[in-house]
Scaffold this motif. Structure first.
Motif, PDB file in Angstrom:
ATOM      1  N   ALA A  13      27.980  55.239  44.391  1.00 43.46           N
ATOM      2  CA  ALA A  13      27.144  54.165  44.953  1.00 43.46           C
ATOM      3  C   ALA A  13      27.492  52.822  44.332  1.00 43.46           C
ATOM      4  O   ALA A  13      27.518  51.786  45.010  1.00 43.46           O
ATOM      5  CB  ALA A  13      25.668  54.494  44.722  1.00 43.46           C
ATOM      6  N   LEU A  14      27.775  52.830  43.036  1.00 42.39           N
ATOM      7  CA  LEU A  14      28.120  51.586  42.364  1.00 42.39           C
ATOM      8  C   LEU A  14      29.420  51.016  42.895  1.00 42.39           C
ATOM      9  O   LEU A  14      29.529  49.808  43.161  1.00 42.39           O
ATOM     10  CB  LEU A  14      28.222  51.826  40.855  1.00 42.39           C
ATOM     11  CG  LEU A  14      28.644  50.632  39.997  1.00 42.39           C
ATOM     12  CD1 LEU A  14      27.640  49.502  40.122  1.00 42.39           C
ATOM     13  CD2 LEU A  14      28.797  51.041  38.534  1.00 42.39           C
ATOM     14  N   SER A  15      30.414  51.882  43.105  1.00 42.88           N
ATOM     15  CA  SER A  15      31.695  51.397  43.635  1.00 42.88           C
ATOM     16  C   SER A  15      31.528  50.804  45.017  1.00 42.88           C
ATOM     17  O   SER A  15      32.126  49.764  45.338  1.00 42.88           O
ATOM     18  CB  SER A  15      32.700  52.556  43.664  1.00 42.88           C
ATOM     19  OG  SER A  15      32.929  53.064  42.371  1.00 42.88           O
ATOM     20  N   ARG A  16      30.716  51.418  45.854  1.00 40.14           N
ATOM     21  CA  ARG A  16      30.510  50.907  47.210  1.00 40.14           C
ATOM     22  C   ARG A  16      29.847  49.526  47.168  1.00 40.14           C
ATOM     23  O   ARG A  16      30.264  48.603  47.867  1.00 40.14           O
ATOM     24  CB  ARG A  16      29.662  51.903  48.003  1.00 40.14           C
ATOM     25  CG  ARG A  16      29.461  51.504  49.466  1.00 40.14           C
ATOM     26  CD  ARG A  16      28.675  52.536  50.246  1.00 40.14           C
ATOM     27  NE  ARG A  16      27.313  52.687  49.723  1.00 40.14           N
ATOM     28  CZ  ARG A  16      26.892  53.733  49.012  1.00 40.14           C
ATOM     29  NH1 ARG A  16      27.729  54.716  48.705  1.00 40.14           N
ATOM     30  NH2 ARG A  16      25.644  53.789  48.576  1.00 40.14           N
ATOM     31  N   ARG A  17      28.826  49.390  46.353  1.00 40.45           N
ATOM     32  CA  ARG A  17      28.132  48.096  46.296  1.00 40.45           C
ATOM     33  C   ARG A  17      29.032  47.009  45.702  1.00 40.45           C
ATOM     34  O   ARG A  17      28.985  45.858  46.132  1.00 40.45           O
ATOM     35  CB  ARG A  17      26.861  48.227  45.469  1.00 40.45           C
ATOM     36  CG  ARG A  17      25.776  49.057  46.133  1.00 40.45           C
ATOM     37  CD  ARG A  17      24.478  48.935  45.392  1.00 40.45           C
ATOM     38  NE  ARG A  17      23.435  49.791  45.944  1.00 40.45           N
ATOM     39  CZ  ARG A  17      22.177  49.839  45.511  1.00 40.45           C
ATOM     40  NH1 ARG A  17      21.821  49.075  44.483  1.00 40.45           N
ATOM     41  NH2 ARG A  17      21.307  50.639  46.080  1.00 40.45           N
ATOM     42  N   LEU A  18      29.822  47.377  44.745  1.00 39.10           N
ATOM     43  CA  LEU A  18      30.702  46.370  44.156  1.00 39.10           C
ATOM     44  C   LEU A  18      31.740  45.892  45.164  1.00 39.10           C
ATOM     45  O   LEU A  18      32.120  44.713  45.169  1.00 39.10           O
ATOM     46  CB  LEU A  18      31.394  46.943  42.915  1.00 39.10           C
ATOM     47  CG  LEU A  18      30.520  47.085  41.656  1.00 39.10           C
ATOM     48  CD1 LEU A  18      31.306  47.737  40.531  1.00 39.10           C
ATOM     49  CD2 LEU A  18      29.998  45.733  41.202  1.00 39.10           C
ATOM     50  N   ARG A  19      32.207  46.801  46.030  1.00 39.15           N
ATOM     51  CA  ARG A  19      33.152  46.373  47.060  1.00 39.15           C
ATOM     52  C   ARG A  19      32.502  45.364  47.987  1.00 39.15           C
ATOM     53  O   ARG A  19      33.112  44.350  48.348  1.00 39.15           O
ATOM     54  CB  ARG A  19      33.662  47.585  47.845  1.00 39.15           C
ATOM     55  CG  ARG A  19      34.663  48.444  47.077  1.00 39.15           C
ATOM     56  CD  ARG A  19      35.386  49.404  48.025  1.00 39.15           C
ATOM     57  NE  ARG A  19      34.461  50.291  48.716  1.00 39.15           N
ATOM     58  CZ  ARG A  19      34.062  51.472  48.259  1.00 39.15           C
ATOM     59  NH1 ARG A  19      34.503  51.926  47.098  1.00 39.15           N
ATOM     60  NH2 ARG A  19      33.243  52.221  48.971  1.00 39.15           N
ATOM     61  N   HIS A  20      31.257  45.609  48.377  1.00 42.99           N
ATOM     62  CA  HIS A  20      30.538  44.662  49.239  1.00 42.99           C
ATOM     63  C   HIS A  20      30.328  43.317  48.516  1.00 42.99           C
ATOM     64  O   HIS A  20      30.464  42.244  49.116  1.00 42.99           O
ATOM     65  CB  HIS A  20      29.193  45.237  49.664  1.00 42.99           C
ATOM     66  CG  HIS A  20      29.308  46.419  50.582  1.00 42.99           C
ATOM     67  ND1 HIS A  20      30.113  46.437  51.698  1.00 42.99           N
ATOM     68  CD2 HIS A  20      28.690  47.641  50.550  1.00 42.99           C
ATOM     69  CE1 HIS A  20      30.013  47.603  52.318  1.00 42.99           C
ATOM     70  NE2 HIS A  20      29.144  48.363  51.631  1.00 42.99           N
ATOM     71  N   ALA A  21      30.003  43.383  47.224  1.00 47.03           N
ATOM     72  CA  ALA A  21      29.787  42.150  46.470  1.00 47.03           C
ATOM     73  C   ALA A  21      31.087  41.369  46.342  1.00 47.03           C
ATOM     74  O   ALA A  21      31.102  40.129  46.479  1.00 47.03           O
ATOM     75  CB  ALA A  21      29.219  42.467  45.086  1.00 47.03           C
ATOM     76  N   ASP A  22      32.202  42.068  46.101  1.00 43.52           N
ATOM     77  CA  ASP A  22      33.482  41.378  45.980  1.00 43.52           C
ATOM     78  C   ASP A  22      33.883  40.744  47.307  1.00 43.52           C
ATOM     79  O   ASP A  22      34.442  39.627  47.340  1.00 43.52           O
ATOM     80  CB  ASP A  22      34.563  42.358  45.524  1.00 43.52           C
ATOM     81  CG  ASP A  22      34.350  42.793  44.066  1.00 43.52           C
ATOM     82  OD1 ASP A  22      33.642  42.063  43.341  1.00 43.52           O
ATOM     83  OD2 ASP A  22      34.870  43.851  43.678  1.00 43.52           O
ATOM     84  N   ALA A  23      33.602  41.435  48.422  1.00 44.64           N
ATOM     85  CA  ALA A  23      33.909  40.865  49.731  1.00 44.64           C
ATOM     86  C   ALA A  23      33.091  39.607  49.974  1.00 44.64           C
ATOM     87  O   ALA A  23      33.599  38.603  50.515  1.00 44.64           O
ATOM     88  CB  ALA A  23      33.647  41.912  50.815  1.00 44.64           C
ATOM     89  N   ALA A  24      31.811  39.627  49.591  1.00 45.95           N
ATOM     90  CA  ALA A  24      30.979  38.438  49.750  1.00 45.95           C
ATOM     91  C   ALA A  24      31.494  37.297  48.878  1.00 45.95           C
ATOM     92  O   ALA A  24      31.473  36.121  49.282  1.00 45.95           O
ATOM     93  CB  ALA A  24      29.524  38.764  49.403  1.00 45.95           C
ATOM     94  N   LEU A  25      31.981  37.607  47.678  1.00 46.70           N
ATOM     95  CA  LEU A  25      32.534  36.570  46.804  1.00 46.70           C
ATOM     96  C   LEU A  25      33.779  35.949  47.419  1.00 46.70           C
ATOM     97  O   LEU A  25      33.955  34.721  47.393  1.00 46.70           O
ATOM     98  CB  LEU A  25      32.875  37.164  45.435  1.00 46.70           C
ATOM     99  CG  LEU A  25      31.726  37.316  44.436  1.00 46.70           C
ATOM    100  CD1 LEU A  25      32.215  38.013  43.179  1.00 46.70           C
ATOM    101  CD2 LEU A  25      31.149  35.958  44.076  1.00 46.70           C
ATOM    102  N   ASP A  26      34.655  36.786  47.967  1.00 51.02           N
ATOM    103  CA  ASP A  26      35.867  36.248  48.581  1.00 51.02           C
ATOM    104  C   ASP A  26      35.519  35.328  49.739  1.00 51.02           C
ATOM    105  O   ASP A  26      36.100  34.234  49.888  1.00 51.02           O
ATOM    106  CB  ASP A  26      36.761  37.393  49.055  1.00 51.02           C
ATOM    107  CG  ASP A  26      37.308  38.208  47.881  1.00 51.02           C
ATOM    108  OD1 ASP A  26      37.334  37.652  46.760  1.00 51.02           O
ATOM    109  OD2 ASP A  26      37.673  39.380  48.088  1.00 51.02           O
ATOM    110  N   ALA A  27      34.562  35.747  50.567  1.00 53.29           N
ATOM    111  CA  ALA A  27      34.166  34.906  51.697  1.00 53.29           C
ATOM    112  C   ALA A  27      33.532  33.600  51.205  1.00 53.29           C
ATOM    113  O   ALA A  27      33.737  32.535  51.802  1.00 53.29           O
ATOM    114  CB  ALA A  27      33.193  35.669  52.594  1.00 53.29           C
TER     115      ALA A  27
END
Length: 808
Positions: free
Chosen positions: A201-215
């Protein structure tokens, strides 16, 4: 490992197939604190009191059971924990924690207990673990399985245990970056399904957070602040501790340097919402909370206060200070927080992050950067004569405080350092004009650098002051005791020249005053408005420079130099003006002494009484008030004429005395007139007529009788002035009257005048005899003499026995 796998020898399907590497319960630190306060090694000790060898104990292989009855067991459930809460006694806080943990997750107690038991066993050597398991209260049938579990599960060191026990809190608070760091500290172990699920679950949320940071970065680079803000907020909602998302929001919403009132709304305009005030011991933060951060979702908002500090090598330290709860639904007002631990000498920025249910709820409020270099407080400057004094309260933590001075006419802007003490300085020798002072605080940072504050500036103008009076003298003048005139005081001084360099300033005035209370020290700086009124003493008519103090004066007269509104205290002299003696009367006594009577002046303790006799010989005597009141005053004046004077003596030695007019009285020489009836001598043919013989007894007119014989008596001296000489003796007229019968005449008119001798004649002849030529009245008759005239009271009349004055 056959036969050594955990639970293999138990024959139970999937018995304890998952060994917990972490407790994974939020608030585990609070639970352990309650456990230690109760004096327990693990939470199972509150559930059972069974000990080793009793056959009873905790069972953890197929659920969590405690002994019940003789050989029974009971599963740990809500009812058991509720009863435990009521009977736990001192361990009640721990029972409350366990009940709340079971309510949230029924499997949590078994997981925590297994984590604690395995950790306790791993603290023992391998050969001691079976005995340690029984001592820990584990059922004898399950002790071997638990020992096997301690062999299978990796042992954790101190840092790994801290990471395992705080992992659940980081996950519950949506601090994904911290949770990821904690997971990376744990050893790789795949037999904990709960921990494996958390990793996924942590890996999934971090991927979403990193995508939001890139955007967000892409939008920020294109200048779309609104889109960048939305994506940074999404990243923070996913990972509440994402520093990159936080720093991005701070960059977008920080106040702009060109606008002093910028708020950080992304546009750089508007009023500043997060305000900070640097105080001596803290940084105070205030912000308006009239509207919710997210109008679409009003509710309870918690403001998370963060402090961002520039650290070394271009890094930024983020420290969460506190949380401020605010009910934002329709509630206005001002929120506030205080940072009492801001690192001195550092540059910080504060961020107020709105949080709802653990997630960011809106755009943060960003304050301007602030250098934590508190200034001194209460800076106060006072000017004096060529001097400025400064005082302040230094802030705690300042390693040094320096003062810089800029004088008048300084066009170069170069400042001079001034020596200062703790909380004060004194700048002396200053010319008149404005003087600027800057007080700077210095701080030492954690990196060892010294940082100075901007400083507090203040300006004080040094005024033109008068030159002080250096010396003051007073001289008694104008007194003339012989003429009955009181004296006065002439004052003279040095110094008090005009103020140097005072263009157009009025001249310096020297004012003579009497201070009503304590006398200011010589050179003290004063305000003219505070001075007492000048001496109101009158002046002598014939010499206006001589002041006449009122009788009874005993004061210190001070000379004060005055220039405009400023004055300087000068030296003092003590001046006295005693009260004059009145009612002085001297009466001769038969033994050559004189009784002196006078009205003792009020407030006088000592009188000087002097008497002057022939040839100016003067004697003095000091008479105290108590002596006079108890014994009176008698003076040995002799028989000659004498002048008696009395003046008050000064109260204190060294004072200047304005003597009053001396009280004096003149006592004429001791003269007496004696008369007697001399019987007529017998003759051959007839008896002669009786004679009246009048005799003057008085000191010689050239010398004072027996008083001047020989040398001067002890205590006497001859005046250097004019000789006093004898007081001229003026005698009254002597009259003798006769009255028929043997009764004496009552007065000079009560009978017939038989003899009248002028005073000058008696003074010249000294003895006069007068024969009664015929009977003045029918015999028998009685004679009597009287003294008449203005000087009758100053001459004694010595009368014979009345029987000798009867003529038959």
């Amino acid at each position: 490992m056959a036969g050594r796998e955990f639970g293999h020898h138990l024959g139970l399907p999937r018995a304890l197939s998952a060994l917990p590497l972490a407790p994974l319960v939020p608030g585990y630190a609070r639970l352990v604190a309650a456990q230690r306060a109760a004096g327990l090694r693990h939470i199972g000790e509150i559930l059972t009191s069974g000990g080793p060898g009793s056959g009873a104990g905790l069972r953890v292989l197929d659920g969590l059971f405690v002994p019940a009855g003789t050989r029974g067991q009971r599963r740990v459930d809500g009812a058991l924990l509720a009863g435990l809460r009521r009977s736990a006694g001192p361990a009640a806080p721990l029972a409350d924690e366990l009940a709340e943990l079971h309510r949230r997750d029924p499997q949590a107690l078994r997981r925590v207990l297994l984590y604690q038991l395995i950790g306790l066993l791993q603290d023992h050597p391998d050969d001691q673990r079976p005995g340690a398991a029984r001592r820990l209260g584990v059922h004898a049938e399950e002790a071997a399985g638990l020992v096997a579990a301690a062999l299978v599960r990796p042992a954790l060191d101190g840092a790994q245990r801290a990471a395992a026990e705080s992992l659940a809190d980081a996950w519950a608070e949506h601090r994904l970056r911290r949770a990821d760091r904690l997971l990376k500290r744990l050893p790789p172990y795949g037999s904990d399904p709960s921990l494996t699920a958390l990793r996924t679950a942590l890996s999934r949320r971090l991927r979403h957070a990193d995508a939001a940071l890139d955007a967000a970065r892409d939008a920020e680079q294109t200048g779309d602040s609104e889109a960048a803000t939305e994506r940074y907020l999404r990243a923070l909602r996913l990972a509440a501790d994402d520093r990159r998302a936080l720093f991005g929001l701070v960059r977008i919403h920080r106040p702009r340097p060109h606008d002093a009132t910028a708020t950080g709304t992304g546009t750089g305009t508007g009023t500043e919402r997060l305000r900070r005030e640097l105080r001596s011991e803290s940084v105070a933060l205030t912000w308006d909370a009239a509207d919710p951060p997210d109008p679409a979702d009003p509710g309870v908002v918690t403001w998370r206060i963060l402090r961002l500090r520039r650290a070394g090598r271009g890094t930024t330290e983020v420290r969460e200070l506190c949380e401020v709860r605010q009910a934002s639904s329709g509630a206005g007002g001002i929120c506030g927080a205080e940072d009492r631990a801001a690192p001195l000498g550092s540059v910080v920025r504060y961020v107020a992050l709105p949080v709802r249910e653990g997630r960011v709820a809106g755009v943060p409020l960003v304050a301007r950067e602030l250098a934590v270099t508190p200034e001194v407080s209460g800076l106060a400057l006072t000017d004096g004569r060529g001097r400025v004094d400064g005082t302040w309260r230094p802030p705690p933590g300042a390693t040094e405080v320096t003062v810089e001075h800029t004088g008048p006419g300084n066009v170069t802007g170069v400042t001079e350092p001034l020596p200062c003490e703790t909380g004060r300085f004194a700048a002396t020798g200053l010319p008149p004009g404005p003087h600027r002072f800057r007080v700077v605080c210095h701080y030492r940072t954690s990196a060892g650098r010294t940082v100075a504050s901007p400083g507090v500036e203040a300006t004080r103008t040094v005024q033109h002051w008068p030159e002080p009076v250096r010396t003051l003298t007073a001289t008694a003048e104008g007194g003339d005791g012989d003429r009955g005139r009181a004296g006065g005081i002439r004052f003279a001084w040095t110094g008090a020249e005009g103020a140097e360099g005072a263009e157009g300033a009025e001249g310096t005035e020297v004012r003579l005053v009497c201070w009503p209370g304590d006398v200011p020290r010589d050179g003290a700086e004063l305000a003219t408005a505070e001075l007492p009124e000048p001496l109101p003493w009158p002046r002598l008519p014939d010499d206006g420079g001589v002041l006449c103090p009122p009788p009874g004066t005993h004061v210190e007269v001070a000379a004060v130099a005055v220039l405009g509104e400023r004055a300087v205290a000068g030296p003092t002299v003590t001046v006295e003006a005693p009260v004059a003696v009145t009612g002085l009367v001297a009466r001769r006594q038969a033994d050559g002494q004189a009784q002196v009577v006078l009205d003792w002046p009020e407030g006088t303790g000592l009188l000087t009484v002097s008497w002057t006799r022939g040839r100016g010989r003067t004697e003095e005597r000091s008479v105290a008030a108590h002596q006079y009141r108890r014994h009176g005053l008698r003076l040995p004046v002799g028989r000659g004429g004498v002048r008696v004077t009395a003046v008050p003596a000064p109260r204190t030695s060294g004072s200047v005395v304005a003597l009053p007019a001396a009280a004096e009285t003149v006592l004429p020489p001791d003269a007496s007139v004696a008369y007697r009836l001399v019987p007529a001598p017998r003759r051959i043919l007839r008896r002669g007529r009786p004679l009246i013989r009048v005799t003057l007894s008085a000191p010689d007119e050239d010398v004072s009788g027996e008083d001047v014989a020989g040398e001067d008596a002890p205590g006497e001296h001859v005046s250097d002035g004019d000789e006093f000489g004898e007081t001229p003796l003026q005698l009254p007229e002597f009259v003798c009257v006769a009255r028929s019968g043997t009764l004496r005449p009552r007065g000079p008119a009560d009978g017939t005048t038989v003899l009248r001798i002028a005073g000058d004649e008696l003074l010249k002849l000294r003895t006069v005899e007068h024969e009664l030529a015929s009977d003045p009245c029918p015999a028998p008759f009685t004679l009597r003499g009287f003294l008449l005239g203005a000087h009758a009271a100053s001459v004694r009349l010595e009368e014979p026995s009345p029987a000798t004055l009867v003529v038959r």
